[in-house]
Scaffold this active site. Structure first.
Site, PDB file in Angstrom:
ATOM      1  N   ASP A 289      30.143  39.466  42.625  1.00 58.21           N
ATOM      2  CA  ASP A 289      30.237  38.634  41.434  1.00 58.21           C
ATOM      3  C   ASP A 289      29.052  38.997  40.534  1.00 58.21           C
ATOM      4  O   ASP A 289      28.109  39.679  40.947  1.00 58.21           O
ATOM      5  CB  ASP A 289      30.274  37.142  41.790  1.00 58.21           C
ATOM      6  CG  ASP A 289      30.968  36.347  40.674  1.00 58.21           C
ATOM      7  OD1 ASP A 289      31.020  36.845  39.534  1.00 58.21           O
ATOM      8  OD2 ASP A 289      31.451  35.236  40.937  1.00 58.21           O
TER       9      ASP A 289
HETATM   10  C1  BGC Z   1      32.487  34.664  37.678  1.00 63.98           C
HETATM   11  C2  BGC Z   1      33.608  35.564  38.147  1.00 63.98           C
HETATM   12  C3  BGC Z   1      33.961  36.550  37.078  1.00 63.98           C
HETATM   13  C4  BGC Z   1      32.716  37.327  36.717  1.00 63.98           C
HETATM   14  C5  BGC Z   1      32.952  38.467  35.753  1.00 63.98           C
HETATM   15  C6  BGC Z   1      31.333  35.440  37.083  1.00 63.98           C
HETATM   16  O1  BGC Z   1      30.415  34.607  36.472  1.00 63.98           O
HETATM   17  O2  BGC Z   1      32.053  33.873  38.756  1.00 63.98           O
HETATM   18  O3  BGC Z   1      34.716  34.783  38.515  1.00 63.98           O
HETATM   19  O4  BGC Z   1      35.002  37.386  37.491  1.00 63.98           O
HETATM   20  O5  BGC Z   1      31.770  36.418  36.185  1.00 63.98           O
HETATM   21  O6  BGC Z   1      33.107  38.106  34.484  1.00 63.98           O
END
Ligand code: BGC
Length: 722
Positions: A289
């Site tokens: 993440d």
């Molecule tokens: C979120 C994810 C997301 C990622 C990319 C993160 O802050 O938890 O779900 O896919 O950002 O944008």
């Protein structure tokens, strides 16, 4: 290309790559923004969120900003993937650099959060789950993939299948609600929709299931918070949906921000190696993440970023999204012998493999500006968005048959949300444009309805006097759910309640249309407002879809996939709870509150129709290694309608306490007025087993109680002994 062929090419490529180039492949770059501001983009965002600058000032500064794609790093083979680029011209320009100007010409992989549609924004996932229709979930996934791939996207960070039982958690909006079976079915269907039947086709988008694991179980509903639970519970209630997505073919997995029992998922070898690889046999790509690797330092797992990089890669975390931990430290970690190079090889191989599977080595430019122009918001995709929105809505109350409205009804419409196009998309719709959305007010105009509109309740009495029915559009703004949008208080805004009270005081029939990204505590509405339609955040076709339901062109059929508590203090609240030794009841020493009921306002599975359904002839018997259930369902009203028939079971006495009910089957049936149909469910024994104290899987034995009906309170039941 045959699988064997590219396995060989992966090995050949790896043997020609320098360590830096391998590390480059596992680096996902989020373009940074540079502009006429002296602080980083993240700090600028924070400044807006904590009120140091206004939204207007933020927008003004952003208007001056430019994206920095770190092209020098790209040319040097230090970037294997980008996140957040949904523009074919930019994607193709960067791809050309990767293919023509890097030493080995390895194509880029573009990831993007396509959560509920790209330009054609469909209802938020929580809403869409209420349709209980896997074919629809797949269809909207397909539309999303067709548009996103036309804009240059190869992989979506979806589906999110985090079972979510705490309405305070803002990201409850992004998944299929509180149930294990529903999340599993939803995720599996989305994967099929996104990926299509052949990943190498230009309109196929790889799915990245997230957030592995149990991100929805954060303490107190606070985003990113700790998760501490028994292994039995983790396996029975949280793990199955991720597994279902992998079984459905998802080619990527994103570990969650949270820790599980003390070890952050990002650097958790048990989760990423023992379970994902060994037990489940997953052979796709693991992507962190955003910034999660570096955050292992904040968790208190790693001493510094270098240590975080080391622990993460050793644990099986392959691609680094945005934290630069691998870019900065991995080379040194390999050279010092702390990380064996073969671990980096494995990770790079998984990146190369997904690029082969997507057909990027054969055709790195899978789209063009022309394709992108023709793909967005077509008549067909808008029709799918409208269908999905209509099917997602849940009729919560309809006293005195206020709904459906008569075609010539004069309606008074109140509340800012009735005219605010930008609010219709809900959270996580980054490709959305407000101007694409149709509001209720706009749709009324297009439909030639006799209406008057007041945003703030001005002229309320005058409008009420010349209206047959009053409609209040109230609820949450899109910023009030989604990531980093947890709420300690899930009630309505004061001004929304005041508006509703004023409308009720006129004595005219009142219908509330609710917009929200989570269950809300609405006991007052449930008691006093005669008609309530849960519209969620419905997407681009919000207005037309809401009118379809309000005017009865479509008979509502959605069912709640999350419990609606009576107060914030009841959270977490969910139907599949255990009984305790003292189930909540009238007497003093039972499991309950002094100041709140033990019951929710609306239970899981609940939703009304403009017609009524009756259940009869329930039969349950053991046939081989399964329980066979059948029931007859009759449409007892005067309108045709769809009913979502739900089958629950209770393992009455077991080696461990079991939920009072668990959903084991659901099926949507269409019934003409007066028609009866038989609905069957087959529940394999394997789906009834559970884990004992020692984490041994044990079969369900003894008395099994089966309930079938239109919601989780269904009373029609049979007991069988298995
Ligand atoms: C979120 C994810 C997301 C990622 C990319 C993160 O802050 O938890 O779900 O896919 O950002 O944008």
């Amino acid at each position: 290309m045959k699988m064997k062929q590219y396995e060989q090419r992966i090995q050949t490529l790896l043997s020609n790559m320098t360590l830096e180039e391998k590390i480059g492949q596992i680096q996902q770059c989020g373009p940074s923004l540079v502009g006429a501001f002296d602080v980083s983009f993240d700090e600028l965002l924070n400044m807006m969120f904590d009120g140091r600058i206004s939204k207007e000032e933020f927008d003004r500064l952003m208007g001056t900003a430019e994206q920095d794609f770190h092209e020098e790093d790209l040319r040097a083979g230090k970037i294997g993937s980008y996140n957040g680029i949904g523009d074919s011209a930019i994607a193709n320009r960067l791809q050309k650099i990767a293919v023509e100007e890097t030493r080995l010409g390895i194509p880029l992989l573009f990831g993007y959060d396509v959560i509920h549609g790209f330009r054609t924004v469909t209802p938020i996932p929580l809403a869409e789950s209420c349709a209980c229709e896997p074919a629809l979930w797949e269809k909207t996934g397909r539309v999303a993939a067709e548009e996103a791939t036309a804009a240059g996207v190869h992989l979506t960070f979806a589906p999110m299948v985090d079972v979510a039982r705490d309405a305070r958690w803002g990201r409850i909006s992004e998944g299929a609600g509180e149930d294990v079976l529903l999340n599993s079915a939803y995720g599996a269907a989305k994967v099929k929709g996104f990926q299509g039947d052949d990943l190498s086709k230009p309109d196929a988008m790889a799915a990245c299931v997230k957030h592995f694991a149990a991100y929805g179980a954060g303490e107190a509903g606070r985003d990113y918070n700790r998760v501490d639970m028994s292994m039995q519970r983790l396996w029975e209630e949280y793990m199955p949906p991720y597994k279902a997505c992998i079984d459905s073919g998802a080619r990527a997995v994103m570990p969650a921000f949270n820790d599980i029992n003390g070890v952050p998922c990002t650097a958790n070898p048990w989760l990423l190696r023992d379970i994902l690889r060994e037990k489940w046999g997953f052979d796709g790509l693991v992507i962190s993440d955003s910034n999660a690797i570096a955050e292992c330092v904040d968790h208190g797992l790693a001493e510094d970023k270098r240590d975080a990089a080391k622990q993460a890669i050793l644990a099986g975390m392959e691609m680094d999204m945005s934290s630069n931990s691998y870019a900065e430290y991995l080379k040194n970690l390999v050279e010092s012998g702390e990380v064996p190079e073969c671990v980096v090889d494995e990770a790079a191989a998984d990146v190369l493999r997904i690029k082969f599977e997507l057909g990027l080595f054969d055709n790195p430019y899978q789209t063009s500006e022309e394709r992108e122009r023709g793909a967005m918001l077509t008549e067909g995709s808008r029709a799918v968005a409208r269908e999905a929105a209509v099917k997602s809505m849940v009729l919560l109350k309809n006293e005195n048959h206020i709904l459906p409205l008569k075609a010539d009804a004069r309606i008074g419409i109140f509340g800012a949300l009735a005219a605010d196009q930008g609010q219709m998309t809900g959270a996580w719709a980054i490709g959305a444009r407000p101007e694409d959305c149709v509001s209720i007010v706009e749709a009324c105009g297009a439909r030639g309805i006799s209406y008057q509109y007041s945003e703030d309740g001005k002229d309320l009495l005058k409008i009420a006097a010349s209206s047959d029915v009053l409609v209040a559009a109230i609820g949450e703004r899109k910023e009030e759910s989604g990531e980093a949008a947890s709420r300690a208080d899930i009630t309505l805004r004061k001004e929304d309640l005041a508006l509703v009270r004023d409308l009720l005081a006129t004595g005219k029939p009142v219908a509330v249309v609710l917009f929200n990204g989570r269950p809300l505590a609405i006991p007052e509405l449930a008691e006093h407002v005669p008609a309530i339609l849960e519209a969620w955040h419905p997407g681009v076709e919000a207005g037309p879809a809401i009118l379809d339901v309000l005017f009865g062109d479509v008979n509502p059929s959605g069912k709640l996939t999350t419990t609606f508590p009576a107060s914030s203090g009841q959270c977490p609240m969910y139907y599949a709870h255990i009984n305790t030794g003292r189930p909540g009841g009238k007497s003093k020493f039972t499991s309950k509150y002094l100041d709140a009921p033990v019951e929710p306002v609306y239970p899981f599975g609940y939703g009304l129709s403009y017609t009524t359904f009756a259940y009869d002839n329930l039969a349950a018997e053991q046939t081989g290694e399964a329980v066979h259930v059948s029931v007859s369902v009759t449409n007892t009203g005067s309108r045709d309608g769809d009913e979502i028939v739900q089958c629950y079971v209770q393992d009455v006495a077991a080696k461990r306490v079991r939920p009072v009910r668990q959903l084991k089957g659901f099926e949507k049936v269409s019934l003409r007025a007066g028609e009866t149909k038989t609905v069957d469910f087959v529940i394999p024994f394997a789906e009834l087993s559970y884990y004992d104290w020692n984490m041994e899987e044990v079969p369900c034995e003894g008395i099994l109680k089966v309930y079938v009906g239109g919601d989780s309170r269904a009373e029609l039941s049979r007991e069988i002994r298995i």
